[in-house]
Design a protein around this motif. Structure first.
Motif, mmCIF file in Angstrom:
data_model
loop_
_atom_site.group_PDB
_atom_site.id
_atom_site.type_symbol
_atom_site.label_atom_id
_atom_site.label_comp_id
_atom_site.label_asym_id
_atom_site.label_seq_id
_atom_site.Cartn_x
_atom_site.Cartn_y
_atom_site.Cartn_z
ATOM 1 N N ARG A 11 0.832 -1.206 0.000
ATOM 2 C CA ARG A 11 0.000 0.000 0.000
ATOM 3 C C ARG A 11 0.868 1.257 0.000
ATOM 4 O O ARG A 11 0.572 2.229 -0.702
ATOM 5 N N ARG B 155 -1.980 2.935 -2.983
ATOM 6 C CA ARG B 155 -3.318 2.420 -3.288
ATOM 7 C C ARG B 155 -3.916 1.733 -2.067
ATOM 8 O O ARG B 155 -3.193 1.134 -1.271
ATOM 9 N N LEU C 249 -6.545 -0.847 -1.939
ATOM 10 C CA LEU C 249 -7.187 -2.156 -2.003
ATOM 11 C C LEU C 249 -6.172 -3.296 -2.003
ATOM 12 O O LEU C 249 -5.120 -3.215 -2.630
ATOM 13 N N HIS D 253 -11.249 -1.956 -10.678
ATOM 14 C CA HIS D 253 -10.673 -1.101 -9.622
ATOM 15 C C HIS D 253 -9.377 -0.480 -10.130
ATOM 16 O O HIS D 253 -8.369 -0.452 -9.424
ATOM 17 N N GLN E 142 -6.419 1.244 -8.121
ATOM 18 C CA GLN E 142 -6.756 1.181 -6.698
ATOM 19 C C GLN E 142 -6.203 -0.054 -5.994
ATOM 20 O O GLN E 142 -6.154 -0.097 -4.769
ATOM 21 N N CYS F 131 0.705 -3.160 -9.685
ATOM 22 C CA CYS F 131 0.501 -3.625 -8.307
ATOM 23 C C CYS F 131 1.591 -4.632 -7.922
ATOM 24 O O CYS F 131 2.343 -5.122 -8.759
#
Length: 444
Positions: free
Chosen positions: A138, A143, A145, A197, A200, A231
Motif C-alpha cells: 500500500r 493504493r 485495495l 478497480h 486502486q 501492483c
C-alpha cells in the motif's frame, strides 16, 4: 439398521484437561484449528510429548501424527540437528539491545536458499509478515485495495483478511471493503477485477499453489498482470515454502514475486517467519531510503537467537538431506495406499486424497458425493481409535515407511466402517456424538 455402540471414553485425562482448558483459554486452545471441536466428541487427545513422527497423550496413548504443528514440524519433533543448534544458543542469550551476529548469518543463509529474494526480515508468525507485506504494498503504490485469492483459506489473523471470513465480528465494514477477491487459475477474471478497480489495487496476494497445481502459464500471467497494472505480486509461501522446493514455490515454478512470506516449516516448530523480496520495495521499511518511511516490522522477539538458529538448522537439513524429495516420496506412498484401500472397500469416490504429495489433505463425501462433516467425524473417529492423529495427511520427514503402511491399515479399517455407514444411509449413528465443525463459522 445396526447402530454401532459408542465406546466408553478412552481419554479420561484428556477429557478433563479439555474442560479445564476451556475454563482458562478461550476456545480451549491457542489456535482454532487445534480446538477439540475439530475432533470427534470425547476423542480430542491432549498431548504430553512428541518425538519424530509420534506423539503421546496424557492418557498414555501413542499416535502416528500428521500435519504436525499445523504443518510447521516438517522434520519431526525434537529433531536432533535443530535441538543442537538451539541448545548452542540458549546459553549465549536470547535477545539483546542491538542485532546479534546471528541475524546476519540467518539472513545470508535464507537468501542463499531462496535466491529469488534480495532482502529478508524475520518475525515470529505468519500474520506478522503477511500484514507487513500488505502495508508495504500500500505504501509503495499509494493504493488502498488488497486483492486476495478467494479460493484459498487463510492469510492472516489481522483485520484486512479476517473481515472477509465468516467470523468478521469486531472488524469495521469499512476495513473489509478494502479487501477484494480474485479466483485462482482465472487470469481473465483477475484482469477484470484490476480493470474494475483501476489504479486502486495495491497487491495481488495468493499461495502460488495449493490443492491444485497452477494451470500452465498462470503464475507468469499473474506476474504480467501485476506489472501491467502497477501492483505488487505477493506469494504466501507459508505452506509451499520448502515443501514444494528448498526455494519455495517460486523456485519450483520459476516465477519471481515482488514479495513473499515464509513461516511454518522454517522453524520446525520454533516461532520464526520471514518477509522476503525485492530490495527496491523492502528498503522503504529501512533507514537508507528517501521515500516516506514504512513501519514495516518491528517485533521485540522477531530475532530471538534460538529461533534463528533453529531456522538455519532447518535450511541446512533440507538442503543437505534432500528433505523435500523425502516428503514427496512419503506422501506418494501414503496417497497410493489410501486410494487403493478406499477403492477396495468401495469408498474410492467418498474418501478422496488431494493435493501435492508433500501436502496431502483428504475429503470425506456423502452418498451424493457432497462434502460431509458427519462422514469426516466418522473417519476421524476411526483414525484416532487406530492410533493415527490425522486432521490431514500432511507428512513429516520423520515418518518411516512402516508408519505409512500402518496408517494405510488404519485407513482400511476406517473405510470399512465408512462403507457400512453409507449402506445404512445414516452417518449420524456412526459419528459417536456431535459432528466436527468448520473453523470459520459465525456462532459456536
Amino acid at each position: 439398521m445396526t447402530v454401532p455402540d459408542r465406546p466408553d471414553s478412552t481419554l479420561p485425562r484428556s477429557t478433563a484437561a479439555n474442560a479445564r482448558l476451556h475454563e482458562l483459554i478461550p476456545g480451549g486452545a491457542h489456535t482454532y484449528a487445534k480446538g477439540d471441536d475439530q475432533y470427534p466428541d470425547g476423542m480430542a487427545p491432549v498431548i504430553s510429548h512428541g518425538h519424530g513422527a509420534h506423539v503421546w497423550d496424557i492418557d498414555g496413548n501413542s499416535y502416528i501424527e500428521y500435519g504436525s504443528g499445523l504443518r510447521s514440524v516438517s522434520l519431526g519433533h525434537a529433531h536432533p540437528r535443530v535441538l543442537e543448534a538451539v541448545r548452542r544458543e540458549l546459553g549465549r542469550g536470547a535477545n539483546f539491545v542491538r542485532p546479534s551476529i546471528l541475524e546476519l548469518d540467518a539472513a545470508e543463509q535464507f537468501l542463499a536458499t531462496v535466491p529469488t529474494a534480495e532482502m529478508v526480515k524475520f518475525a515470529k508468525n505468519g500474520s506478522d509478515v503477511t500484514t507487513a507485506a500488505v502495508r508495504l504494498a500500500r505504501a509503495a503504490t499509494g493504493r488502498p485495495l488488497v486483492a486476495i485469492c478467494g479460493d484459498q483459506p487463510f492469510f492472516s489473523t489481522d483485520d484486512w483478511f479476517i473481515g472477509t471470513t465468516p467470523m468478521p465480528a469486531g472488524i469495521p465494514g469499512r476495513t473489509t471493503e478494502l479487501t477484494v477477491n480474485f479466483p485462482y487459475g482465472d487470469l481473465a477474471a483477475t484482469e477484470a477485477l484490476l480493470r474494475e478497480h483501476d489504479g486502486q489495487v495495491a497487491c495481488l496476494m495468493l499461495e502460488a499453489a495449493g490443492q491444485q497445481e497452477p494451470p500452465p502459464g498462470y503464475l507468469a500471467g499473474l506476474r504480467s498482470l501485476a506489472d501491467r497494472f502497477g501492483c505488487v505480486l505477493i506469494f504466501d509461501e507459508m505452506i509451499t515454502g520448502f515443501r514444494w522446493s528448498e526455494a519455495g514455490a517460486q523456485g519450483l515454478y520459476g516465477v519471481v514475486p515482488d514479495l513473499s512470506t515464509f513461516g511454518k516449516a522454517l522453524g520446525n516448530g520454533f516461532a520464526v517467519s520471514a518477509l522476503a523480496g525485492r530490495r527496491a520495495l523492502l528498503e522503504q521499511g529501512g533507514l537508507r531510503d528517501s521515500r516516506e518511511r514504512v513501519f514495516l516490522l518491528s517485533t521485540t522477539h522477531g530475532a530471538e537467537t534460538h529461533s534463528l538458529a533453529a531456522a538455519m538448522a532447518v535450511l541446512r537439513t533440507y538442503l543437505e538431506e534432500g528433505i523435500t524429495a523425502r516428503l514427496h516420496a512419503l506422501g506418494e506412498r501414503l496417497a497410493a495406499g489410501v486410494r487403493e484401500v478406499a477403492a477396495g472397500m468401495g469408498v474410492g469416490e467418498h474418501v478422496v486424497v488431494r493435493g501435492r504429495a508433500s501436502n496431502l489433505v483428504f475429503a470425506t463425501l456423502d452418498g451424493e458425493l457432497r462434502p460431509s462433516q458427519e462422514y469426516r467425524t466418522l473417519f476421524l473417529r476411526q483414525l484416532v481409535a487406530g492410533g493415527v492423529l490425522g486432521p490431514s495427511f500432511v507428512v513429516s520427514s520423520a515418518l518411516s515407511e512402516e508408519d505409512i503402511d500402518r496408517t494405510v491399515e488404519v485407513v482400511a479399517q476406517a473405510c470399512a466402517t465408512y462403507r457400512k455407514a453409507l449402506d445404512a444411509e445414516d452417518p449420524l449413528a456412526w459419528t459417536g456424538g456431535r459432528p466436527v465443525r468448520p473453523v470459520f463459522r459465525r456462532f459456536s
